[in-house]
Design a protein around this motif. Structure first.
Motif, PDB file in Angstrom:
ATOM      1  N   GLY C  31       0.811  -1.205   0.000  1.00 14.34           N
ATOM      2  CA  GLY C  31       0.000   0.000   0.000  1.00 14.34           C
ATOM      3  C   GLY C  31       0.847   1.258   0.000  1.00 14.34           C
ATOM      4  N   GLY C  32       1.941   1.244   0.722  1.00 20.52           N
ATOM      5  CA  GLY C  32       2.784   2.430   0.850  1.00 20.52           C
ATOM      6  C   GLY C  32       3.412   2.856  -0.459  1.00 20.52           C
ATOM      7  N   LEU C  35       0.627   4.605  -2.430  1.00 21.99           N
ATOM      8  CA  LEU C  35       0.398   5.941  -1.881  1.00 21.99           C
ATOM      9  C   LEU C  35       1.494   6.909  -2.337  1.00 21.99           C
ATOM     10  CD1 LEU C  35      -0.584   4.825   1.707  1.00 21.99           C
ATOM     11  CD2 LEU C  35      -2.081   6.094   0.155  1.00 21.99           C
ATOM     12  N   VAL C  59      -4.897  13.462   2.758  1.00 19.65           N
ATOM     13  CA  VAL C  59      -5.186  12.266   1.978  1.00 19.65           C
ATOM     14  C   VAL C  59      -6.437  11.648   2.569  1.00 19.65           C
ATOM     15  CG1 VAL C  59      -4.344   9.979   1.293  1.00 19.65           C
ATOM     16  CG2 VAL C  59      -2.739  11.874   1.619  1.00 19.65           C
ATOM     17  N   ASP C  60      -7.393  11.268   1.723  1.00 19.31           N
ATOM     18  CA  ASP C  60      -8.664  10.806   2.261  1.00 19.31           C
ATOM     19  C   ASP C  60      -9.146   9.545   1.613  1.00 19.31           C
ATOM     20  OD1 ASP C  60      -9.626  13.206   3.933  1.00 19.31           O
ATOM     21  OD2 ASP C  60      -8.863  14.054   2.062  1.00 19.31           O
ATOM     22  N   ASN C  61      -9.613   8.647   2.457  1.00 15.70           N
ATOM     23  CA  ASN C  61     -10.420   7.531   2.021  1.00 15.70           C
ATOM     24  C   ASN C  61      -9.871   6.803   0.815  1.00 15.70           C
ATOM     25  OD1 ASN C  61     -12.489   9.809   3.145  1.00 15.70           O
ATOM     26  ND2 ASN C  61     -12.816   7.744   3.901  1.00 15.70           N
ATOM     27  N   VAL C  62      -8.593   6.484   0.900  1.00 18.41           N
ATOM     28  CA  VAL C  62      -8.011   5.596  -0.093  1.00 18.41           C
ATOM     29  C   VAL C  62      -8.376   4.187   0.326  1.00 18.41           C
ATOM     30  CG1 VAL C  62      -5.885   4.884  -1.220  1.00 18.41           C
ATOM     31  CG2 VAL C  62      -6.041   7.164  -0.182  1.00 18.41           C
ATOM     32  N   SER C  63      -8.929   3.390  -0.583  1.00 14.70           N
ATOM     33  CA  SER C  63      -9.169   1.997  -0.208  1.00 14.70           C
ATOM     34  C   SER C  63      -8.502   1.071  -1.206  1.00 14.70           C
ATOM     35  CB  SER C  63     -10.658   1.696  -0.102  1.00 14.70           C
ATOM     36  OG  SER C  63     -11.239   1.823  -1.357  1.00 14.70           O
ATOM     37  N   PHE C  64      -8.017  -0.040  -0.701  1.00 13.87           N
ATOM     38  CA  PHE C  64      -7.300  -0.999  -1.519  1.00 13.87           C
ATOM     39  C   PHE C  64      -8.115  -2.278  -1.573  1.00 13.87           C
ATOM     40  CE2 PHE C  64      -4.338   1.774   0.596  1.00 13.87           C
ATOM     41  CZ  PHE C  64      -3.495   2.161  -0.420  1.00 13.87           C
TER      42      PHE C  64
ATOM     43  N   TYR D  36       4.470   6.383   2.746  1.00 15.09           N
ATOM     44  CA  TYR D  36       5.179   5.110   2.569  1.00 15.09           C
ATOM     45  C   TYR D  36       5.665   4.582   3.923  1.00 15.09           C
ATOM     46  CZ  TYR D  36       8.855   1.944   0.795  1.00 15.09           C
ATOM     47  OH  TYR D  36       9.656   0.874   0.530  1.00 15.09           O
ATOM     48  N   ASP D  39       2.779   3.415   6.146  1.00 12.78           N
ATOM     49  CA  ASP D  39       2.259   2.110   5.753  1.00 12.78           C
ATOM     50  C   ASP D  39       3.108   0.981   6.351  1.00 12.78           C
ATOM     51  OD1 ASP D  39       0.390   0.575   3.999  1.00 12.78           O
ATOM     52  OD2 ASP D  39       2.260  -0.089   3.099  1.00 12.78           O
ATOM     53  N   THR D  56      -2.768  -3.636   3.488  1.00 18.64           N
ATOM     54  CA  THR D  56      -3.427  -2.361   3.743  1.00 18.64           C
ATOM     55  C   THR D  56      -4.813  -2.365   3.118  1.00 18.64           C
ATOM     56  OG1 THR D  56      -1.236  -1.400   3.498  1.00 18.64           O
ATOM     57  CG2 THR D  56      -3.087   0.135   3.602  1.00 18.64           C
ATOM     58  N   ALA D  57      -5.835  -1.987   3.890  1.00 21.24           N
ATOM     59  CA  ALA D  57      -7.197  -1.955   3.351  1.00 21.24           C
ATOM     60  C   ALA D  57      -7.632  -0.526   3.047  1.00 21.24           C
ATOM     61  CB  ALA D  57      -8.177  -2.596   4.328  1.00 21.24           C
ATOM     62  N   VAL D  59      -6.821   4.025   3.975  1.00 21.99           N
ATOM     63  CA  VAL D  59      -6.073   5.114   4.600  1.00 21.99           C
ATOM     64  C   VAL D  59      -7.025   6.284   4.750  1.00 21.99           C
ATOM     65  CG1 VAL D  59      -4.120   6.689   4.345  1.00 21.99           C
ATOM     66  CG2 VAL D  59      -3.992   4.370   3.409  1.00 21.99           C
ATOM     67  N   ASP D  60      -7.052   6.876   5.920  1.00 20.34           N
ATOM     68  CA  ASP D  60      -8.058   7.909   6.164  1.00 20.34           C
ATOM     69  C   ASP D  60      -7.497   9.162   6.785  1.00 20.34           C
ATOM     70  OD1 ASP D  60     -10.685   6.399   5.715  1.00 20.34           O
ATOM     71  OD2 ASP D  60      -9.447   5.052   6.923  1.00 20.34           O
ATOM     72  N   ASN D  61      -7.931  10.290   6.244  1.00 19.93           N
ATOM     73  CA  ASN D  61      -7.784  11.562   6.920  1.00 19.93           C
ATOM     74  C   ASN D  61      -6.395  11.803   7.464  1.00 19.93           C
ATOM     75  OD1 ASN D  61     -10.840  10.521   7.551  1.00 19.93           O
ATOM     76  ND2 ASN D  61     -10.644  12.621   6.846  1.00 19.93           N
ATOM     77  N   VAL D  62      -5.411  11.568   6.618  1.00 23.49           N
ATOM     78  CA  VAL D  62      -4.058  11.980   6.947  1.00 23.49           C
ATOM     79  C   VAL D  62      -3.951  13.460   6.619  1.00 23.49           C
ATOM     80  CG1 VAL D  62      -1.616  11.559   6.511  1.00 23.49           C
ATOM     81  CG2 VAL D  62      -3.287   9.737   6.104  1.00 23.49           C
TER      82      VAL D  62
END
Lengths: 173, 173, 173, 173, 173, 173
Positions: C31-32, C35, C59-64, D36, D39, D56-57, D59-62
């Motif tokens: 994932g990293g 990103l 960064v918001d609401n990335v889903s994998f 990176y 993660d 990783t599923a 990523v939120d609100n970084v």
């Protein structure tokens, strides 16, 4: 023109081991990684000849044959063949070896052209090359033909003026 | 021979930003990094045409002109120009841009030859290329001449048999 | 406020191949790394819109979802959806493809917020976005709701003032 | 369901120094590099909790605030806040320090969601989290609300069913 | 025991250029990068002697003096000094050069101990070393003393049994 | 001399995951990568003690035992043991863990010597170290002996003057 220097003075050896990230999907060294190493060894050889900074001007007729594998030791040997005012042609020989198996895997050749520049990025003159060994003399002589080919292909020389190049085709003028 | 495919089907765009480690001592993008990127974009374009794995066979007449600076955005566009049994010639255009200054910094061209292989590494046939746009047709036609030049320089074709290539020199046989 | 610019003017395509060092222990793209690529393509798109340097703000609401495998070709497409004074929301679409198998492996979406800055690092105003295509208009309209969500979650907007956001929950005020 | 484990058992500290290639054009750490590192630290914390491989599923609100400079020491601290069957929410705190100047430069927070998988890539159940310290309890309780937000935004939960989430907006149903 | 081999047979030259990411905050090559290169060149030299895979067993008394700068060309020369059953001591000489300024910047020495292993990771015997040149003989003879020092410091030899080592201190027993 | 500081004030933890490019041909972490990480963690610990920039002065008696595998989590813990005017000895403990298997794979120790420098690269004095915990006191006391060994081996101290060092060999003078 600065004093001429022997070809041998620019001789540079570089050794790299092939790591997982250097390979493509099928377990062979990717061409791009080898080109990257060639560019560094060519730059060092040209720096030694010109005693200045250098930049890459062109890359010619690199060919890749058998695959180089992960864990192989890659040896690159570079030497300046001939100088043309501000540019130098560098000849690179590449050899890959599976050391535990004592097997030489691969042998390539390539020519890079490097240009000498000063701190402001302006082109500067470089010393002439004095070829001494037999192979150095052969490469020195054929360098003119390769240069004409580069200039013709880049549209910077008319084909009919490329006298040395024409000799490849056994053409009389 | 598999079905022919339009040149456009292999079109690939790659964008890279120039980071500190990509530059040489004088603040320009090192040639070796650009060659590395060219190899990746050429491989992707060739994969799209052949729908197989590919390896780099040769690199020709890459020339570098003005320096590309740190922070520049480099765009590489690649397309297969013509297929020759198991190999494909890929044409690459490179453009560098200083986006904040809205200035196009640089424009290069290069040709890479890629070979299609199967999972065991054996060469496999690729579809022919159907050129459609004007530039595609021009590149398709001149590809034969470039191929003969590669073969002559590699000592795998006699110069007198390189009929297409001779036409560069306006020579009648 | 500088002149408005069409959303399409910021469109950026980036292509990457998945190398061994990009994968985690189970052979999927980490994932990293994705990103990291998303951040670069978002920065280039935002630079094109603002014609200035940019930094990542959130960064918001990335889903994998399904794993992306080694050797896959990853294509990232980015476009600025809407500008808010000095910040821009960038929409990123990611697609992974196993080219030899002709299989599209994966499709993601993410939103990055980038801020335009001048050479001293001070925030500067950016042009408004003119959405034209159907999808551009949809993204432009929903951008306000996503912005309110970011501000509420960051404690910089009171929930009761987030009128657009509340509409997600079908709440009348 | 496997035995519950204290939140503290997943605590992981990671320290990185900012190198030239980690920065963008204006001398600040690029967002993509920090994502990176986040993660990796999130994956290690989740591995410690689940004692399994993880992917990783989401990523939120970084959010990123002041720039982190070259040479700064970046410390990332991660801990699993709560488990939901096969997934874990990981809370990450980031601090940057200019050690020679004895100045704390920066403080961020982020939430990553990781999923536990077995060797074949199938999702597997993870232990529940036992929050002990005050902050662990707060994060455990708010995790449900963040999870509903993720599900609503991903279109996998109807907004009217997101009871915990609605409480942000002080709405009675 | 396999046939003895001359020290020269393991001689390896490696050349690296110092890139921005190799330097620490004050513009000198970071020690860790040099140690990384030393390990690779030591491994290649040991592979050449043992014609097997090798792993690093210990690193001793590396000292760093003047800073090596960005753009410098670093040359590492490695040779096996002596073999002890399954291990080999490798001597490494490092030189840094500012080529445009024609100035040798730096000269280091280090000793790495490498162990030969087979494909399953088991230690295997290596050939003895035949020192020929004057420096090779000196290094061969002092290798025993350095080995005793390593064993004493690792708690694997009693100091009173380290006869060669004691000779450093001009002590009679 | 600046005020003395407790050893604990320099304590630094660094965590790394082993990626494919960190391993050698036989699937174990290459020694050079571990040395690279050790150098970074030593530099951070020394910076914390000296509150200045630091450079690596020497590396001593690092030994490697069992192989560290891909996917393992490597934890490095560093602490300044003792200061000598402008230099600091840093003790590093390394542990590798296969987290999914809950198995501690490896445990190493190493000593790095770092020198404090100002912005111009001149050596500067550092605070003395106050050892508090039992292990800190042991390391503080033995540091003098290790320092004499380094000086004798570097030819900068006569063996007969190395009183502390001689005590290793139980020699009366």
């Amino acid at each position: 023109m600065r004093d001429a220097k022997p070809a041998q003075a620019s001789f540079t050896t570089m050794t790299e081991m092939v790591f997982p990230n250097d390979i493509n999907g099928l377990n062979g060294l990717m061409g791009g990684r080898l080109l990257y190493w060639m560019d560094i060894v060519a730059a060092i050889a040209a720096q030694k000849h010109a005693n200045s900074y250098v930049v890459t001007a062109s890359v010619d007729n690199v060919s890749f044959s058998q695959p180089i594998k992960i864990g192989n030791v890659v040896t690159l040997k570079a030497k300046v063949t001939r100088a043309f005012n501000t540019s130098m042609e560098v000849h690179i020989e590449v050899q890959a070896e599976d050391v535990p198996q004592q097997r030489i895997v691969e042998s390539h050749r390539a020519f890079f052209t490097m240009v000498a520049i000063d701190m402001e990025g302006n082109k500067i003159e470089v010393p002439e090359v004095i070829p001494e060994a037999h192979e150095e003399i052969t490469l020195f002589e054929s360098a003119l033909r390769r240069r004409q080919l580069r200039l013709v292909l880049a549209g910077r020389m008319k084909p009919e003026e490329a006298h040395e190049l024409k000799s490849i085709f056994d053409i009389k003028n």
